[in-house]
Design an enzyme around this catalytic site. Structure first.
Site, PDB file in Angstrom:
ATOM      1  CG  HIS A  25      -0.708  -0.089   2.513  1.00 63.71           C
ATOM      2  ND1 HIS A  25       0.191   0.751   3.101  1.00 63.71           N
ATOM      3  CD2 HIS A  25      -1.133  -0.922   3.487  1.00 63.71           C
ATOM      4  CE1 HIS A  25       0.291   0.437   4.375  1.00 63.71           C
ATOM      5  NE2 HIS A  25      -0.485  -0.577   4.629  1.00 63.71           N
ATOM      6  CG  HIS A  79      -3.414  -5.051  12.914  1.00 62.91           C
ATOM      7  ND1 HIS A  79      -4.400  -4.111  12.753  1.00 62.91           N
ATOM      8  CD2 HIS A  79      -2.360  -4.615  12.159  1.00 62.91           C
ATOM      9  CE1 HIS A  79      -3.966  -3.166  11.936  1.00 62.91           C
ATOM     10  NE2 HIS A  79      -2.747  -3.450  11.552  1.00 62.91           N
ATOM     11  CD  GLU A  81      -2.893  -2.593   7.389  1.00 60.28           C
ATOM     12  OE1 GLU A  81      -2.260  -2.363   8.431  1.00 60.28           O
ATOM     13  OE2 GLU A  81      -2.762  -1.930   6.340  1.00 60.28           O
ATOM     14  CG  ASP A  83      -0.536  -6.518   6.836  1.00 60.43           C
ATOM     15  OD1 ASP A  83      -1.647  -6.150   7.250  1.00 60.43           O
ATOM     16  OD2 ASP A  83       0.534  -6.037   7.258  1.00 60.43           O
ATOM     17  CG  HIS A 146      -0.833   0.442  11.458  1.00 59.15           C
ATOM     18  ND1 HIS A 146      -1.154  -0.361  10.412  1.00 59.15           N
ATOM     19  CD2 HIS A 146      -0.782   1.699  10.954  1.00 59.15           C
ATOM     20  CE1 HIS A 146      -1.283   0.345   9.315  1.00 59.15           C
ATOM     21  NE2 HIS A 146      -1.061   1.593   9.610  1.00 59.15           N
ATOM     22  CG  ASP A 165       1.391  -3.713  12.005  1.00 60.04           C
ATOM     23  OD1 ASP A 165       1.759  -4.708  11.363  1.00 60.04           O
ATOM     24  OD2 ASP A 165       0.424  -3.008  11.658  1.00 60.04           O
ATOM     25  CE1 TYR A 193       5.727  -2.560   8.953  1.00 60.57           C
ATOM     26  CE2 TYR A 193       5.570  -1.659  11.165  1.00 60.57           C
ATOM     27  CZ  TYR A 193       5.039  -2.397  10.138  1.00 60.57           C
ATOM     28  OH  TYR A 193       3.796  -2.958  10.283  1.00 60.57           O
ATOM     29  CG  HIS A 224       5.146  -6.928   9.101  1.00 58.86           C
ATOM     30  ND1 HIS A 224       4.583  -7.540   8.009  1.00 58.86           N
ATOM     31  CD2 HIS A 224       4.197  -6.078   9.565  1.00 58.86           C
ATOM     32  CE1 HIS A 224       3.361  -7.098   7.824  1.00 58.86           C
ATOM     33  NE2 HIS A 224       3.087  -6.204   8.765  1.00 58.86           N
TER      34      HIS A 224
HETATM   35 FE1  FEO Z   1      -1.070  -2.678  10.140  1.00 61.78          FE
HETATM   36 FE2  FEO Z   1       1.099  -5.195   9.236  1.00 61.78          FE
HETATM   37  O1  FEO Z   1      -0.540  -4.272   9.321  1.00 61.78           O
END
Ligand code: FEO
Length: 413
Positions: A25, A79, A81, A83, A146, A165, A193, A224
């Site tokens: 993104h 989370h 999101e 991903d 996040h 995150d 990041y 991540h």
């Molecule tokens: Fe806020 Fe890795 O997603």
């Protein structure tokens, strides 16, 4: 082929390493990324987070290599999101006995992405623990690190923090731990990041760090990148600096140019700042040296500009005039800065024009929106090629920015 990695007995990484992603993104994932998912096998079996939807089959394969999918009791979603939650519908389908464990906000967010009408949910309250047998997970909400529903899970028996995150980095590698990869590179990507993903939420990050400081942590397993086990002190030391916007002695010059007149100005500002930095270094032996960065907005990416900008104490933005306005990529840089809400920086607007006004003037106005104090009341402008007088003005402005960056750095020490 074994694609899982043991963190501790019965706790394994089962996520996906994405070597090919280059645009996350709009984030420039130059080194790829990973979507970390962790399987805990105790009296109960829990999967913490999933992966992006296209890699659901790989996640299922990794989980199934360790436990029958029917035996998964909990699908923990820290989370929503995509991903991390993208493969959740596939996992709900594949694990018929699993309950989705998340906070109430997360459930609402998941319902905005997926049809969850037949999902079984177990909603946790902040501070609540989920017993897995010999081990347990305690959930803490960390809103805006996040997204509003973001949470982390702490396993006190193993002293592992599943941080989602937070503390993540976008690096694709077959290595899983921080002591198996170059530390400066991990920290550089963790900083990028932070700058690009978490920066607008510095206050909330500091609050989350306060909570984390009360925990005994021997491993941080983010969603991540590399897992922190040998260099926890290194990442925990720098995060508060990033979250509070602590200044480095750094001047950043970002510009876009059409026929190199603005570029000539940028290089002269750079030279003025570097020269002044050399004077500061001679006067302050043993101190940090002034860092001066020169970036052509179209020859780098917004991601790299933001990573450099995070701790810069002074910044110069330059643009040629195109259609009586900014060049588009410099406009994108300024837009990006507006959203990222970096701490105030001392600033300069500059640029060139052919026959009308536009580029540098637009930057000066944007500095007001950013609430960056400018070192000049009006932008430094050049009609086509800069004259020796304009170049001298640029050189002096570079020195002024250097002094301002130095003063901000010292005040923050
Ligand atoms: Fe806020 Fe890795 O997603």
């Amino acid at each position: 082929m074994k694609l899982t990695t043991e963190l501790s007995a019965g706790i394994d990484y089962v996520g996906y390493v994405d070597y090919n992603v280059r645009d996350f993104h709009s984030y420039d994932t130059r080194l790829g990324a990973t979507y970390n998912s962790y399987l805990i096998r105790d009296e109960k079996v829990a999967l913490i987070d999933t992966v992006k939807a296209p890699y659901a089959a790989q996640l299922q394969r990794n989980v199934a290599s360790l436990v029958e999918l029917e035996k998964v009791d909990y699908l923990v979603c820290l989370h929503s999101e995509l991903d991390h939650a993208g493969a959740l519908p596939a996992m709900v389908k594949a694990c018929p006995n699993a309950v989705v464990v998340c906070n109430a906000k997360c459930r609402d967010m998941l319902a905005g992405f997926f049809d969850v009408s037949d999902w079984k949910f177990q909603i946790f309250q902040p501070g609540e623990s989920l017993s897995l047998g010999k081990r347990s997970l305690t959930f803490v909400n960390i809103p805006m690190v996040h997204w509003p529903e973001s949470s982390i899970a702490y396993m006190p028996e193993e002293k592992i923090l599943f941080s989602n995150d937070a503390f993540g980095q976008h690096i694709a590698t077959s290595e899983r731990f921080d002591d198996e990869y170059e530390l400066p590179k991990i920290l550089e990507e963790a900083k990028s990041y932070y700058a690009n993903i978490v920066a607008p939420y510095g206050k909330q990050t500091l609050k989350a760090l306060e909570t984390a400081a009360t925990l005994q942590i021997e491993m941080i397993a983010p969603a991540h990148g590399l897992i922190w086990r040998s260099h926890i002190a290194d990442i925990v030391k720098v995060y508060p600096d990033w979250a509070s916007g602590k200044y480095a002695p750094k001047v950043l010059i970002v510009y876009d140019t059409m026929w190199q007149s603005t570029e000539m100005m940028a290089e002269e500002i750079y030279a003025g700042a570097v020269e002044y930095g050399q004077k500061l270094a001679a006067e302050n032996p043993g101190e940090r040296k002034l860092d001066v960065q020169l970036m052509h907005a179209r020859k780098t990416t917004l991601t790299r500009v933001a990573a450099e900008a995070l701790d810069a104490a002074a910044v110069a933005f330059g643009s040629a005039t195109l259609n009586a306005h900014l060049m588009p990529q410099l406009g994108a840089v300024l837009d990006y800065f507006q959203g990222l809400k970096f701490r105030e920086k001392t600033a300069l607007a500059f640029g060139s024009y052919g026959w009308g006004v536009g580029g540098p003037e637009a930057i000066q106005k944007r500095l007001e929106i950013l609430k960056y104090p400018a070192i000049t009341d009006a932008p430094i402008r050049s009609k086509q090629r800069p004259t020796p007088e304009v170049l001298e003005e640029c050189r002096q402005a570079g020195a002024k920015l250097a002094q301002a960056a130095w003063d901000r750095y010292l005040a923050d020490k």
